[in-house]
Structures are given as C-alpha cells and as structure tokens.
Write a protein that holds these residues in place. Structure first.
Motif, PDB file in Angstrom:
ATOM      1  N   VAL A   1      -5.231  -3.607  -3.395  1.00 35.77           N
ATOM      2  CA  VAL A   1      -4.099  -4.328  -2.790  1.00 35.77           C
ATOM      3  C   VAL A   1      -4.486  -5.772  -2.492  1.00 35.77           C
ATOM      4  O   VAL A   1      -3.730  -6.716  -2.775  1.00 35.77           O
TER       5      VAL A   1
ATOM      6  N   LYS B   1       2.453   1.636  -3.463  1.00 35.22           N
ATOM      7  CA  LYS B   1       1.517   1.923  -4.549  1.00 35.22           C
ATOM      8  C   LYS B   1       0.771   3.250  -4.358  1.00 35.22           C
ATOM      9  O   LYS B   1       0.548   4.003  -5.308  1.00 35.22           O
TER      10      LYS B   1
ATOM     11  N   SER C   1       0.827  -1.208   0.000  1.00 31.48           N
ATOM     12  CA  SER C   1       0.000   0.000   0.000  1.00 31.48           C
ATOM     13  C   SER C   1       0.863   1.259   0.000  1.00 31.48           C
ATOM     14  O   SER C   1       0.564   2.237  -0.708  1.00 31.48           O
TER      15      SER C   1
END
Length: 271
Positions: A189, A173, A170
């Motif tokens: 995710v 990204k 997380s």
C-alpha cells in the motif's frame, strides 16, 4: 488614707506587668517553639519523591493533534514500516516517532503558518521536470530527492487525508484495515502512494508519502527535545554524540574519542 491605695495599685501594676511579661514569654515560647520545632521536624521529614522524569515522559507521549485514536494508530503502523525495528536498533514506534509527528502537526508547522499558501498550485508530476533547474547553482546540485510542496492543503490536512486513504486502500485491496494487514501488505500500500498510483483530493499521493517519509526520518534523528528520538536511541545507533558547544578540550587528542550522547535539554539545566 492616701498611701494605702497607692501601694495597692503599685502592687497590682507590678503583678499585672509580671503577668503580661510571663504570659509573653509563654506565648513567645509557644510560637517560637512551634516554629523551631517545625524547622527541626521538617529536617527529619521524608520528602515525597517527585518523579519528574516519569511525568515528562508521559507528557511527551500524549497526543496533541490527532483527536482520533484510529488515525494515530495508522500513522504508527506506517512509520514503523518505513523505519522498522531490526538488529541495528529500535523502530519508529519505540523511538516515539508518531508522537514527534503529532507534536509538529499541532504547531505552526502543521498549519503552514509561516509559508506562502496562495495559488497557483501546480501538482508535482507537472513540475518534476523543471524543479531541479530552478534556483542558484542548480548545475552542481543533486536532484531533489522528494517532491516539492504544491497544494492548498496544510500539512495537518494532508496527513489526515493520506492516513485515512491508506486505510481505505488497504480495505479495498486486502479486505482489512491498514493496522490489521501484514507487513508486506502494508508495504504494498505504501509503495502505491510512493509511486503516485492512488488518487487523493487536493494533493498527490506522492506528496503525502514524501511528507510521511521525511517526518519519520526527522522523528528518528531529531533532538529528543522535539518529542522523538526517545532516549537518544536514534543517535546511539549512528554513534552521533549530539550537539556540542565546542571541541577545544578534545581537539588535540590523537585517539578516537567516544562521547556520550547529550541533548539540547542537557544545556538548559544550567540556564
């Protein structure tokens, strides 16, 4: 000369015995009075109210396995995305699913104490083509919905590894922790894990996701005795009454019977 001392001694003896007798009555009266008075007083004393239900609830919602609060918060957020609150009823957090998983991991299930844990460990993608062809009656059985267990890591280690990887993915990204990400970002995710697009050391991401999915559903619908399905709200959503010892009293009824939910704990109060 010899009679006077005798009378005197007798009077003294009577006087002493009378004194001891009277003293005994007084002492007995004091002791008996205290006991009797205590019993009477106790009858009218207001007994302190012990809220056992509240204490039980607090114990049920205490962490046993997860020592880091951050790991438990990631687990809570992930289970809520898998089993979200909606118009049908509460979500995973409200059903105490994270605490259910925590308690399972703290026991023998979390360390795979009763399972064969020696190699070889063939990763899931290598055996998926054959795993549904093994065992009796495989021709008539549906395909296995989740990947089978193929790793030297125990379940507790898989959860710690997978949850921390959820957080790192997380952050890579979206530039934020998993618990801070929006719902659709958290879903993205989780989908990466479900599709095995994330690399974990010692276990497939898909295996972790399957374990997380399975545990979340079990926590939502298992008997509250195990720490989840709080207040049997999971059963109420499905209109499942819970375990019954028998239905002899209802089997002749022609109308549909709505039964109140009962947990295994309800049968233990008579034991």
């Amino acid at each position: 000369m010899t009679k006077e001392p005798s009378v005197k001694n007798e009077k003294e003896g009577l006087s002493r015995r009378q004194f001891l007798k009277n003293s005994g009555l007084v002492a007995g009266g004091v002791v008996g009075g205290s006991l009797f008075g205590g019993l009477l007083t106790k009858q009218f004393q207001k007994q302190p109210v012990v809220n056992n239900q509240k204490e039980t609830a607090n114990l049920q919602e205490a962490r046993m396995f997860f020592s880091r609060k951050e790991d438990f918060e990631i687990l809570s957020a992930a289970t809520e995305r898998i089993f979200p609150k909606n118009d049908n009823g509460p979500g995973a957090i409200e059903l105490a699913v994270p605490f259910f998983i925590d308690k399972q991991l703290a026991g023998s299930w979390g360390i795979n104490a009763k399972e064969y844990m020696k190699g070889p460990f063939i990763q899931t993608q290598q055996v998926q083509g054959n795993q549904d062809k093994q065992g009796p009656n495989t021709e008539t059985q549906l395909p296995t919905p989740t990947a089978r267990y193929q790793t030297r890591l125990n379940r507790g280690e898989i959860f710690i590894l997978g949850l921390r990887k959820l957080d790192s993915v997380s952050q890579e990204k979206f530039g934020m922790k998993f618990v801070e990400a929006k719902g659709d970002q958290q879903d993205e995710v989780l989908h990466m894990f479900e599709e095995n697009k994330v690399s974990l050391k010692g276990v497939d991401a898909k295996t972790f996701f399957s374990l997380l999915l399975q545990s979340t559903l079990e926590g939502a619908y298992a008997d509250p005795l195990y720490g989840g399905n709080k207040d049997m709200m999971g059963w109420k959503m499905k209109e499942y009454p819970g375990p019954r010892m028998g239905y002899l009293g209802q089997i002749e009824e022609k109308e549909f019977i709505v039964m109140n939910q009962e947990s295994l704990k309800d049968y233990q109060v008579h034991g």
